[in-house]
Motif scaffolding. Structure first.
Motif, short mmCIF file in Angstrom:
data_model
loop_
_atom_site.label_atom_id
_atom_site.label_comp_id
_atom_site.label_asym_id
_atom_site.label_seq_id
_atom_site.Cartn_x
_atom_site.Cartn_y
_atom_site.Cartn_z
N UNK A 519 0.83 -1.22 0.00
CA UNK A 519 0.00 0.00 0.00
C UNK A 519 0.86 1.26 0.00
N UNK A 520 0.34 2.33 -0.60
CA UNK A 520 1.09 3.59 -0.66
C UNK A 520 1.33 4.17 0.73
N UNK A 521 0.36 3.97 1.64
CA UNK A 521 0.51 4.51 2.99
C UNK A 521 1.10 3.48 3.95
N UNK A 522 2.03 2.66 3.45
CA UNK A 522 2.56 1.55 4.24
C UNK A 522 3.26 2.03 5.50
N UNK A 523 3.95 3.20 5.44
CA UNK A 523 4.64 3.69 6.62
C UNK A 523 3.66 4.03 7.74
N UNK A 524 2.51 4.59 7.37
CA UNK A 524 1.48 4.88 8.38
C UNK A 524 0.89 3.58 8.93
N UNK A 525 0.68 2.62 8.06
CA UNK A 525 0.10 1.35 8.51
C UNK A 525 1.05 0.54 9.36
N UNK A 526 2.36 0.72 9.14
CA UNK A 526 3.35 -0.04 9.91
C UNK A 526 3.43 0.40 11.36
N UNK A 527 2.94 1.60 11.68
CA UNK A 527 3.02 2.09 13.06
C UNK A 527 2.34 1.10 14.00
N UNK A 528 3.05 0.72 15.04
CA UNK A 528 2.54 -0.28 15.99
C UNK A 528 1.61 0.40 16.98
N UNK A 529 0.39 -0.06 17.02
CA UNK A 529 -0.59 0.46 17.98
C UNK A 529 -0.77 -0.58 19.07
N UNK A 530 -0.11 -0.36 20.18
CA UNK A 530 -0.13 -1.34 21.26
C UNK A 530 -1.54 -1.49 21.83
N UNK A 531 -1.86 -2.72 22.22
CA UNK A 531 -3.18 -3.02 22.78
C UNK A 531 -3.23 -2.59 24.23
N UNK A 532 -4.05 -1.57 24.50
CA UNK A 532 -4.17 -1.08 25.88
C UNK A 532 -5.12 -1.93 26.71
N UNK A 533 -5.80 -2.88 26.08
CA UNK A 533 -6.81 -3.68 26.78
C UNK A 533 -6.36 -5.13 26.84
N UNK A 534 -5.39 -5.39 27.68
CA UNK A 534 -4.87 -6.74 27.85
C UNK A 534 -5.38 -7.28 29.17
N UNK A 535 -6.09 -8.40 29.11
CA UNK A 535 -6.65 -9.02 30.32
C UNK A 535 -5.57 -9.88 30.95
#
Length: 537
Positions: A519-535
């Motif tokens: 994808x053209x926006x691959x750099x934006x998509x690669x950003x790691x969004x950590x899961x704040x909701x871990x049980x």
């Protein structure tokens, strides 16, 4: 005994209609509340309203009533409504807040846009103590408030946090009691010869007998299809051929697979007895449920006699292939990433054993007969990994982090108050105009304060998401994590690899070509969004 087809009965609880119309009175009240909200100052606290319904009954508080009550609560507390997260036909027991379609979007991606989360009642919001614990931790971490319309909840006090846990425990007990009642009903029905609830096995239909009780009868078309398939199996016809003929004849529906057909032919419920699912050695089969007399419980007339069923199972067992033991993560890597260039279907790896040897080959799930099989899946994986590393390996790994603007806002407020103090003192007759020395000192201090105020980026005064470089490149991350890490990231980012196969005369293996689509926006998509909701278990 005379029977008739049982008509579908309206259930007491039905799915709530998302498009339920608001009444004129509701619209008037909404307009009044929005007009009052427009008078609030720009820095008024922002509230997100959470509305949820699983099913709708006469005793259920509608989503319209919930929203209006929450807007009234927001007006009472001086909150500006930032948005409404409405999740209808969603169970609070099964789906935690962060996984709901509407509320989950706000919690995971739009957290900087609100300060308080308002809900009508705790059991409307959550019904699991572990989920509640996670939400409380999330609110404390991101500086959000939890406010209930009907419960004394306030996370800013110790008593309020205790009340949250106590009320949440009561909600979980109520949900557990409902689950226990449902499970008990199913266990009871298993021991009865009458068909009380549930969907019958293929081959039967539910009818209404004497006294209004539900009974099972053999479905005519299904009986015809199953006996035809049994005769064909005894003649050596393949399951794939049988499935194709049954679909063309209209006896079975479109989309019938050989696996579904074989499962239907192997189901012991076709003998007319009640069965349950049983797993043994990784194989899923059905088995009889025994009554108090130790014998199978008959619930319907048989589709097959005992002799017909056993002869059919013998033929199916003789023709079945023993497959290798499944790997915990599956045999196919990059599932959903590697696709067929001809039909767009996923490429899967099949493993089979023959004469003590195991063979692996990659096939398309969409093409007829799987297309041209690739006998070396690992070579495809390696080629894909090399191309991705050459294109993306040098990019820095960025992690999205939540940044609060409270500290910057306090500093701006302090500087503004100080500037106002010195400007007032420098006005004619002010305290700093009495002597030239005091005036010069005050002017220099004022210039310094104004410089500090101008140096503060207005964006830092807002709660926001920031992308932070963690010191790694994607090459380093994937070298450490291996193929599993590459696979996970490519699937998350949406990278696809189209596989083209060209048959070569005289060779079994086709010529394989890969086309990697990034994808053209691959750099934006690669950003790691950590899961704040871990049980945490």
């Amino acid at each position: 005994m005379a029977t008739k087809t049982k008509a579908a009965k309206a259930v007491d609880r039905q799915a709530y209609d998302v498009d339920t119309e608001w009444t004129k009175a509701d619209r008037r009240l909404l307009a009044e509340l929005e007009a009052a909200e427009a008078l609030l100052p720009d820095d008024a606290p922002r509230a997100l309203l959470s509305v949820r319904l699983s099913v709708f009954t006469d005793d259920t508080t509608s989503h319209v009533r919930q929203e209006l009550d929450l807007r009234l609560l927001a007006r009472e507390k001086g909150y500006r409504v930032a948005g409404v997260a409405s999740d209808l036909n969603v169970s609070a027991t099964k789906v935690p807040p962060w996984k709901r379609k509407s509320l989950g979007k706000w919690l995971n991606d739009r957290a900087p846009e609100f300060d308080h989360l308002l809900f009508w009642k705790l059991d409307r919001f959550i019904r699991n103590l572990s989920d509640l614990h996670v939400m409380v931790q999330w609110c404390e971490r991101y500086g959000k408030g939890l406010v209930s319309k009907s419960d004394p909840i306030d996370l800013s006090t110790t008593v309020g946090r205790i009340m949250v846990t106590l009320i949440g425990g009561i909600a979980e007990i109520e949900a557990g009691n409902t689950s226990t009642r449902v499970a008990s009903l199913w266990e009871y029905t298993k021991t009865q010869s009458a068909w009380l609830v549930g969907k019958p096995a293929y081959g039967y239909r539910i009818t209404e007998g004497e006294g209004g009780r539900s009974v099972l009868l053999v479905d005519g078309n299904a009986h015809k299809a199953l006996h035809w398939a049994r005769r064909m199996a005894l003649r050596g016809v393949s399951a794939r051929r049988m499935a194709l003929c049954l679909v063309r004849s209209g006896l079975m529906s479109e989309g019938l697979t050989t696996t579904t057909l074989l499962r239907r032919l192997r189901n012991p419920a076709l003998l007319g007895y009640r069965t349950e699912e049983h797993k043994a050695g990784g194989v899923r089969r059905s088995r009889f449920i025994l009554g108090s007399d130790g014998k199978p419980i008959r619930v319907a007339p048989p589709v097959f006699t005992q002799e017909e069923f056993e002869a059919l199972q013998t033929v199916l067992d003789r023709r079945s292939r023993k497959q290798p033991t499944r790997q915990p993560g599956g045999a196919t890597h990059f599932l959903g990433v590697i696709v067929c260039a001809d039909c767009g279907g996923n490429m899967r790896v099949n493993k089979t054993s023959n004469k003590g040897r195991t063979y692996s080959y990659m096939r398309c799930t969409g093409c007829k007969a799987g297309g041209h099989g690739i006998p070396a899946p690992d070579a495809v994986y390696l080629a894909l990994a090399r191309r991705v590393l050459s294109s993306l390996g040098s990019y820095p790994v960025q992690v999205r982090q939540y940044a609060e603007g409270a500290e910057a806002r306090q500093e701006v407020k302090r500087l503004q108050e100080a500037v106002s103090y010195y400007m007032t003192g420098l006005e004619p007759g002010g305290k700093f105009t009495r002597t030239r020395f005091a005036q010069e000192q005050a002017e220099r201090t004022l210039d310094t304060l104004l410089s500090e105020l101008e140096a503060i980026d207005p964006a830092t005064t807002q709660d926001r998401w920031e992308n932070i470089h963690n010191g790694q490149t994607w090459q380093e991350r994937w070298d450490t994590g291996g193929i599993e890490a590459i696979e996970e990231d490519l699937r998350r980012v949406g990278i696809r690899c189209e596989v083209t196969r060209q048959k070569i005369k005289g060779q079994r293996a086709p010529d394989v070509a890969l086309r990697v689509l990034i994808p053209k926006d691959v750099q934006e998509r690669l950003i790691i969004r950590e899961d704040a909701f871990v049980v945490e278990l």
